[in-house]
Design a protein around this motif. Structure first.
Motif, short mmCIF file in Angstrom:
data_model
loop_
_atom_site.label_atom_id
_atom_site.label_comp_id
_atom_site.label_asym_id
_atom_site.label_seq_id
_atom_site.Cartn_x
_atom_site.Cartn_y
_atom_site.Cartn_z
N PHE A 76 1.58 11.58 5.30
CA PHE A 76 2.77 10.64 5.29
C PHE A 76 2.55 9.60 6.06
O PHE A 76 2.02 9.46 7.08
N GLN A 77 2.76 8.06 5.90
CA GLN A 77 2.53 6.90 6.96
C GLN A 77 3.12 7.07 8.63
O GLN A 77 3.19 7.36 9.69
N ASP A 78 4.49 7.85 8.35
CA ASP A 78 5.09 8.11 9.12
C ASP A 78 5.82 10.09 9.67
O ASP A 78 5.30 10.60 8.93
N LEU A 135 -3.16 9.80 1.40
CA LEU A 135 -3.34 10.01 2.73
C LEU A 135 -3.12 8.13 3.29
O LEU A 135 -3.39 7.04 3.34
N ASP A 136 -1.43 7.32 4.18
CA ASP A 136 -1.02 6.66 3.92
C ASP A 136 -1.62 5.67 5.69
O ASP A 136 -0.80 6.74 6.66
N GLU A 137 -2.16 5.21 5.86
CA GLU A 137 -2.89 5.31 7.59
C GLU A 137 -2.93 5.99 8.18
O GLU A 137 -2.45 5.78 9.25
N PRO A 138 -4.27 6.56 8.09
CA PRO A 138 -4.17 8.29 9.06
C PRO A 138 -4.15 7.93 9.82
O PRO A 138 -3.58 8.76 11.02
N LYS A 154 0.57 -1.19 0.02
CA LYS A 154 0.49 0.09 -0.09
C LYS A 154 1.00 0.99 0.01
O LYS A 154 0.49 2.48 -1.19
N SER A 155 2.28 1.41 0.86
CA SER A 155 2.62 2.29 1.00
C SER A 155 3.11 2.79 0.11
O SER A 155 3.91 3.84 -0.67
N THR A 156 4.47 1.28 -1.15
CA THR A 156 4.70 2.05 -2.43
C THR A 156 3.74 2.14 -3.12
O THR A 156 4.09 3.10 -4.02
#
Ligand code: ADP
Ligand code: MG
Lengths: 332, 274
Positions: free
Chosen positions: A83-85, A159-162, A43-45
Motif C-alpha cells: 500500500f501507499q501508506d 506496489l503503490d509508490e514503493p 494511480k492509487s484509485t
C-alpha cells in the motif's frame, strides 16, 4: 493466458468527481508495468480497484482471469499488495508481521519459514527481522512491507509508490531488489510512481496517467522516441508578440522538426546533429532575439509527459501555483 | 483457456482466527504499560478502595444492606465487571486504531471472512480480560480471608466465568458499534470514557441499586444500563447475593450481546477500509 491484468473501460467516480476515467490496458505475465503521473492523477484509485479495495463505478478488470468485483476473494489469493501508506503492526517485529500475513493466507509452517528466509534475503532484511517495526527507520519498515507483498507467492504484486520518502541510495537498492524479485519469482509487478526515473529504470512498459486518463502507453524507449530525437529548450527575454515571432522564425530552420510552446519555455524538436545550440544562438542573434537560457538533452520520460499533457510533471503536481521550476539537467 | 477454480471460504477459519488472537497477545506483551495496568488495576480497586471503605461499612447489621455481604465482598463483582466493560469496549473500539494506523487494510484484503477477523481479535482481548479477572479473584480471595469474601461453590465460579464471557462479548459488540458509528479518532477516547464511567457508576458495582432509590432519574437509569445486569449476575453466581432474578440478568445480557454483536458485525462488514 498471458495477460495477467486485463482492464477494460475501468472508471471510478467519487460523487461527481471522476478519479479514473475509462482506462484500458493489459499487463503480460512477468512484466514490470508502471503507472506514472502526478499526485492526484488517479494511480492509487486504479490500484485500489485492481486489488479489490474499491468497487469500480463501471468497466471491468480481471486479474489472472478473475473479475475484481465478482471474484474478489480469488483475486486476493493471487496478489500481493504494498500500500501507499503504512499498513503493518508497529508493535510487532518484522518477522511477526510477515508470519501473521502468511498465516492469513493459509501457508503451512514449513512453507512460511522457507518463504520468510527467501524474502528477508531478497530485500536484504536479515538481522532486522526480530526488531519491533516502530523503532526501525522508515525505509526499513517499507522494505518489510515490500517483502510482505512477495510473501505468499503471488502471481501479481502491486506496489503503490514503493519508494516514497526514500533517499536516493535506498531507492536504488529497492529498485534492484524489485528487479531481482521479478527475476527469481517470475512474478508480474505493477507499480505506481510519480518519480519519472523510477519508471524509466524499472518498468518494461509505462502508462502515463494524467487527470484520470491514460495519455500514453508503451515501453519507455518507444515513448521517448515518440517525442523526438533531440530536444532543445529555450527561453527568450521578451514575451507576447516577440515570442510568437520567434517561434514562427525558428520554424524556418530546416533541422527544426516541431516547436512546442509551454508556459515559459519553448521546446524545439530537432534532428540530431552537431552544433545545434550554437546555430540557434547565432540564429536568434541575427534576428534580434535574446536567449536567456538554453539546454539540449535527449528526451526523458519527463519530456514524454510534457509532450502528451502540455505540462511538466512538477507543474501538474503544483497545479494552481503557476510556478514552473526550471529544468535541472541531469536530475534523477 | 485455463479452468478457474473458485474456492469457497470455509465456515470456520481456524488459522486466521488464531493469527488474530496471537497478534492481540503479541501486542499486549509488546506494551509494558498495558501489562502493568492490567495487573495493577485489580490491586488499585480492591486494596485502595475496598480495604479503606470496608472500615466505613463495618460488618454486622449493616451487611443486610449489601445483601448479606461485607462491603469488600460486595464490590469484588463490581471490579470484575469493570474489567469486562473497559476491556470489551476497548477491543471493539480499537478496530478504529487499526484503521488509523493502516493495519486494517492489511487484514481486510486478506481472503478471510471479516467475522473471523473480529472473532480472533475479540478472543485475544477476552484472554487478557480473563487473565485480569483471575488475578482479581485471587487477590480478592486472599484479602477476603480478613474482609469476608469467598466464592459460594465451584459450580458458581464456573457459571460466573461463563457469564463473564458473555458479558465481555456484549461490550465488544457495543464498542465495535460505537467505533463504527463515530469513525473519528480525534477525541474519540474521551467520548468512550464519558460513556463508560457513568455506566460503571450506575450499575450497582460499588453501591447497592436500592441505596439511591430516593434519587429520581439516577435510580431509574440503573435499570436501563446493561452493565447492571452483568454486575448482578456475576455477583449472584459468585456469592449468591443477587438483587435481581438471575434469569433476568442472563436474558438481558444475552439479548444485549446478540443485539450489539450483530449490529457491530454488520457495521464492521460494511466499514470502508480506505
Ligand atoms: N475516497 C475518495 N473520495 C473522494 N475523492 C477521492 C477519494 N480517493 C481519491 N480521491 C481523489 O481522486 C483523485 C485521484 O486520487 P489518487 O488515485 O489517490 O491519486 P494518485 O495516487 O495518482 O496520487 C484525487 O484528486 C483525490 O483527491
Ligand atoms: Mg497515490
Amino acid at each position: 493466458m498471458d495477460d495477467v491484468i486485463e482492464v477494460h473501460q475501468l472508471t471510478k467516480k467519487f460523487g461527481d468527481f471522476t478519479a479514473v476515467d475509462h482506462i484500458d490496458f493489459t499487463v503480460r505475465r512477468g512484466e514490470i508495468f508502471g503507472f506514472v503521473g502526478p499526485n492526484g492523477a488517479g494511480k492509487s484509485t486504479t490500484i485500489k480497484m485492481l486489488t479489490t479495495m474499491l468497487h469500480p463505478t463501471s468497466g471491468s478488470a480481471r486479474i489472472c482471469g478473475y473479475d475484481v468485483a465478482k471474484e474478489s476473494d480469488e483475486v486476493r489469493r493471487h496478489i500481493g499488495i504494498v500500500f501507499q501508506d503504512r499498513s503493518s503492526d508497529d508493535y510487532l517485529t518484522g518477522r511477526q508481521n510477515l508470519d501473521f500475513h502468511a498465516r492469513m493466507y493459509g501457508m503451512s509452517k514449513s512453507d512460511r519459514e522457507e518463504k520468510m528466509e527467501e524474502v528477508l534475503d531478497l530485500l536484504e532484511l536479515k538481522g532486522k527481522e526480530n526488531i519491533r517495526l516502530r523503532i526501525l527507520p522508515e525505509g526499513v519498515r517499507r522494505r518489510f512491507e515490500v517483502a510482505r507483498g512477495f510473501m505468499t507467492r503471488p502471481d501479481v504484486v502491486f506496489l503503490d509508490e514503493p519508494t516514497i520518502g526514500f533517499d536516493i541510495k535506498a531507492r536504488m537498492d529497492l529498485w534492484n531488489q524489485i528487479k531481482t524479485a521479478r527475476e527469481k519469482e517470475g512474478v508480474t509487478v505493477s507499480l505506481t510512481t510519480h518519480f519519472i526515473e523510477e519508471a524509466n529504470y524499472l518498468c518494461d512498459r509505462v502508462a502515463i496517467i494524467d487527470k484520470a486518463r491514460i495519455v500514453a502507453l508503451d515501453t519507455p524507449r518507444n515513448l521517448k522516441e515518440a517525442v523526438g530525437t533531440d530536444l532543445i529548450s529555450v527561453q527568450i527575454a521578451e514575451g507576447g508578440e516577440r515570442r510568437a515571432a520567434f517561434i514562427e522564425k525558428v520554424k524556418e530552420l530546416d533541422w527544426v522538426k516541431r516547436v512546442e510552446e509551454y508556459s515559459n519555455s519553448i521546446l524545439l524538436n530537432a534532428e540530431s546533429g552537431e552544433g545545434r545550440v550554437a546555430d540557434l544562438i547565432d540564429f536568434a542573434d541575427a534576428h534580434g532575439f535574446v536567449i536567456t537560457s538554453i539546454d539540449e538533452h535527449e528526451p526523458s520520460l519527463e519530456d514524454v509527459f510534457l509532450h502528451f499533457t502540455g505540462r511538466t510533471i512538477r507543474e501538474a503536481e503544483g497545479e494552481g501555483t503557476g510556478m514552473r521550476p526550471g529544468r535541472i539537467v541531469g536530475e534523477m | 483457456m485455463e479452468t478457474k477454480t473458485v474456492k469457497q471460504k470455509p465456515l470456520f477459519e481456524g488459522e486466521p482466527i488464531y493469527s488474530m488472537w496471537l497478534r492481540e497477545l503479541l501486542r499486549f506483551i509488546a506494551m509494558p504499560s498495558r501489562i502493568l495496568a492490567t495487573f495493577a488495576s485489580p490491586f488499585t480497586w480492591l486494596v485502595l478502595l475496598g480495604v479503606p471503605l470496608s472500615q466505613v461499612f463495618p460488618t454486622g447489621d449493616i451487611q443486610s444492606m449489601f445483601g448479606g455481604l461485607t462491603f469488600f465482598a460486595f464490590i469484588v463483582p463490581g471490579v470484575l465487571s469493570m474489567g469486562l466493560l473497559f476491556g470489551g469496549t476497548n477491543s471493539g473500539v480499537t478496530v478504529l486504531w487499526d484503521k488509523e494506523f493502516g493495519f486494517l487494510k492489511e487484514v481486510m484484503v486478506a481472503p478471510v471472512r471479516r467475522t473471523s477477523l473480529m472473532i480472533g481479535r475479540s478472543l485475544g482481548a477476552l484472554t487478557i480480560a480473563l487473565i485480569q479477572a483471575v488475578v482479581t479473584i485471587a487477590v480478592a480471595l486472599v484479602l477476603g480471608i480478613w474482609l469476608g469474601f469467598r466464592i459460594i461453590s465451584i459450580a458458581g465460579f464456573i457459571l460466573a466465568v461463563c457469564f463473564m464471557i458473555i458479558t465481555f462479548f456484549a461490550f465488544v459488540g457495543f464498542g465495535l458499534t460505537l467505533g463504527a458509528m463515530i469513525e473519528e479518532t480525534e477525541g474519540f477516547m474521551t467520548i468512550i470514557r464519558m460513556i463508560e464511567f457513568p455506566m460503571f457508576f450506575l450499575s450497582g458495582a460499588l453501591l447497592p441499586l436500592n441505596m439511591i432509590e430516593g434519587i429520581p432519574v439516577l435510580y431509574q437509569l440503573q435499570f436501563i444500563n446493561p452493565l447492571t445486569y452483568g454486575v448482578d449476575g456475576i455477583r449472584g453466581f459468585l456469592t449468591g447475593a443477587n438483587f435481581l432474578p438471575l434469569w433476568l440478568d442472563i436474558t438481558v445480557i444475552v439479548a444485549f450481546a446478540l443485539l450489539f454483536l450483530f449490529l457491530g458485525a454488520y457495521k464492521f462488514s460494511r466499514m470502508e477500509v480506505d
